[in-house]
Design a protein around this motif. Structure first.
Motif, PDB file in Angstrom:
ATOM      1  N   SER A  47      19.185  25.807  87.977  1.00  0.00           N
ATOM      2  CA  SER A  47      18.435  26.202  86.961  1.00  0.00           C
ATOM      3  C   SER A  47      17.307  25.200  86.203  1.00  0.00           C
ATOM      4  N   HIS A  48      18.058  23.960  86.299  1.00  0.00           N
ATOM      5  CA  HIS A  48      16.304  23.113  85.431  1.00  0.00           C
ATOM      6  C   HIS A  48      16.343  21.611  85.935  1.00  0.00           C
ATOM      7  N   LEU A  49      15.046  21.141  86.354  1.00  0.00           N
ATOM      8  CA  LEU A  49      14.742  20.037  86.308  1.00  0.00           C
ATOM      9  C   LEU A  49      14.685  19.482  85.295  1.00  0.00           C
TER      10      LEU A  49
ATOM     11  N   LEU B  62      13.371  25.659  86.431  1.00  0.00           N
ATOM     12  CA  LEU B  62      12.950  25.993  87.714  1.00  0.00           C
ATOM     13  C   LEU B  62      12.878  27.710  87.857  1.00  0.00           C
ATOM     14  N   VAL B  63      12.226  28.183  88.654  1.00  0.00           N
ATOM     15  CA  VAL B  63      11.151  29.396  88.838  1.00  0.00           C
ATOM     16  C   VAL B  63      11.131  29.638  90.453  1.00  0.00           C
ATOM     17  N   PRO B  64      11.974  30.239  91.562  1.00  0.00           N
ATOM     18  CA  PRO B  64      13.268  30.979  90.730  1.00  0.00           C
ATOM     19  C   PRO B  64      14.752  29.728  90.711  1.00  0.00           C
ATOM     20  N   LYS B  65      15.422  30.228  89.792  1.00  0.00           N
ATOM     21  CA  LYS B  65      16.834  29.374  90.356  1.00  0.00           C
ATOM     22  C   LYS B  65      17.304  29.236  91.827  1.00  0.00           C
ATOM     23  N   VAL B  66      18.034  28.742  92.072  1.00  0.00           N
ATOM     24  CA  VAL B  66      18.222  28.557  93.495  1.00  0.00           C
ATOM     25  C   VAL B  66      19.635  28.916  92.956  1.00  0.00           C
TER      26      VAL B  66
ATOM     27  N   LEU C 115      16.425  16.906  95.915  1.00  0.00           N
ATOM     28  CA  LEU C 115      14.676  17.063  94.604  1.00  0.00           C
ATOM     29  C   LEU C 115      13.953  17.623  95.260  1.00  0.00           C
ATOM     30  N   ASP C 116      13.280  17.023  96.544  1.00  0.00           N
ATOM     31  CA  ASP C 116      12.256  17.504  96.859  1.00  0.00           C
ATOM     32  C   ASP C 116      12.166  18.837  97.490  1.00  0.00           C
ATOM     33  N   GLU C 117      13.911  19.089  98.294  1.00  0.00           N
ATOM     34  CA  GLU C 117      13.570  20.445  98.774  1.00  0.00           C
ATOM     35  C   GLU C 117      13.897  21.463  97.715  1.00  0.00           C
ATOM     36  N   ILE C 118      14.635  21.045  96.588  1.00  0.00           N
ATOM     37  CA  ILE C 118      14.711  22.399  95.479  1.00  0.00           C
ATOM     38  C   ILE C 118      13.345  22.553  95.284  1.00  0.00           C
ATOM     39  N   LEU C 119      12.823  20.921  94.575  1.00  0.00           N
ATOM     40  CA  LEU C 119      10.937  21.519  93.832  1.00  0.00           C
ATOM     41  C   LEU C 119      10.340  22.385  94.773  1.00  0.00           C
ATOM     42  N   THR C 120      10.546  21.778  96.117  1.00  0.00           N
ATOM     43  CA  THR C 120       9.775  22.940  97.699  1.00  0.00           C
ATOM     44  C   THR C 120      10.235  25.176  97.312  1.00  0.00           C
ATOM     45  N   LEU C 121      11.411  24.728  97.117  1.00  0.00           N
ATOM     46  CA  LEU C 121      12.120  25.855  96.722  1.00  0.00           C
ATOM     47  C   LEU C 121      11.589  26.712  95.525  1.00  0.00           C
ATOM     48  N   THR C 122      11.165  26.305  95.090  1.00  0.00           N
ATOM     49  CA  THR C 122      11.019  26.239  93.480  1.00  0.00           C
ATOM     50  C   THR C 122       9.952  25.975  92.837  1.00  0.00           C
ATOM     51  N   GLY C 123       9.060  25.749  93.551  1.00  0.00           N
ATOM     52  CA  GLY C 123       7.573  25.200  93.812  1.00  0.00           C
ATOM     53  C   GLY C 123       7.159  25.934  92.234  1.00  0.00           C
ATOM     54  N   PRO C 124       5.812  25.376  91.659  1.00  0.00           N
ATOM     55  CA  PRO C 124       4.881  26.110  90.376  1.00  0.00           C
ATOM     56  C   PRO C 124       4.819  27.647  90.625  1.00  0.00           C
ATOM     57  N   GLU C 125       4.980  27.624  89.824  1.00  0.00           N
ATOM     58  CA  GLU C 125       3.899  29.565  90.110  1.00  0.00           C
ATOM     59  C   GLU C 125       2.794  29.615  90.163  1.00  0.00           C
TER      60      GLU C 125
END
Length: 185
Positions: free
Chosen positions: A83-85, A109-113, A149-159
């Motif tokens: 849910s959060h970084l 994180l948007v969207p959450k995973v 961490l990089d993969e999750i940030l890719t999935l939840t990229g900034p809006e």
């Protein structure tokens, strides 16, 4: 830089924690510490235990490191998901009182995973086996690969990066519907 994973539940600290933990925690729920108070706490002697790589994480994490927050299904507002970084500002390790991380930022994180997506990503080899700790009873903190961490940030990229339109209308289809109904302006 070190990447880490923290898991919290929505259970009451007073009802589900050892007395030593209750004294140092800010709660009232385990998830409230990072979400409302910008910190994470493990009492002594619990932070020194070896299970799930907990002690190694506490010995390694330093200011500037980033981590992911996994909320178990008992967290009503963010259940069973990453849910959060979290970005570490301070690390305090005290043999008597316990260990505490203070965060400079707690970004949603948007969207959450969701849990199911985490498991799929692990099976596809996109996330490491450490990410299997999400949802495990007794798990609370561990180191993860920077690639996780990089993969999750890719999935939840900034809006902001998802909306690159320079058109002043937020949605072209809505403008077309309005023009059809009201005529050209």
């Amino acid at each position: 830089m070190t990447a880490f994973l923290i898991q919290v539940s929505g259970r009451s600290i007073e009802e589900h924690a050892a007395a030593a933990y209750v004294e140092g925690a800010r709660g009232p729920r385990f998830c409230d510490e990072p979400l409302r108070h910008g910190e994470y706490f493990n009492a002594s002697p619990f932070w020194k235990r070896e299970g799930f790589g907990r002690y190694e994480a506490w010995q390694t994490i330093s200011p500037g490191d980033e981590g992911l927050l996994y909320c178990t299904s008992s967290v009503d507002e963010h259940g069973a998901c990453l849910s959060h970084l979290l970005t570490v500002d301070e690390v305090d390790r005290d043999s008597h009182d316990g260990a505490r991380l203070k965060f400079s930022t707690v970004r949603e994180l948007v969207p959450k995973v969701p849990y199911s997506d985490i498991q799929t990503e692990i099976e596809e080899g996109k996330l490491s086996d450490q990410m299997r700790y999400c949802g495990q009873e007794g798990f609370n903190i561990t180191l993860i690969a920077q690639s996780d961490l990089d993969e999750i940030l890719t999935l939840t990229g900034p809006e902001e990066t998802n909306n690159t339109s320079t058109d002043p209308h937020p949605d072209e289809s809505l403008r077309e519907i309005a023009e059809d109904h009201f005529g050209d302006s």
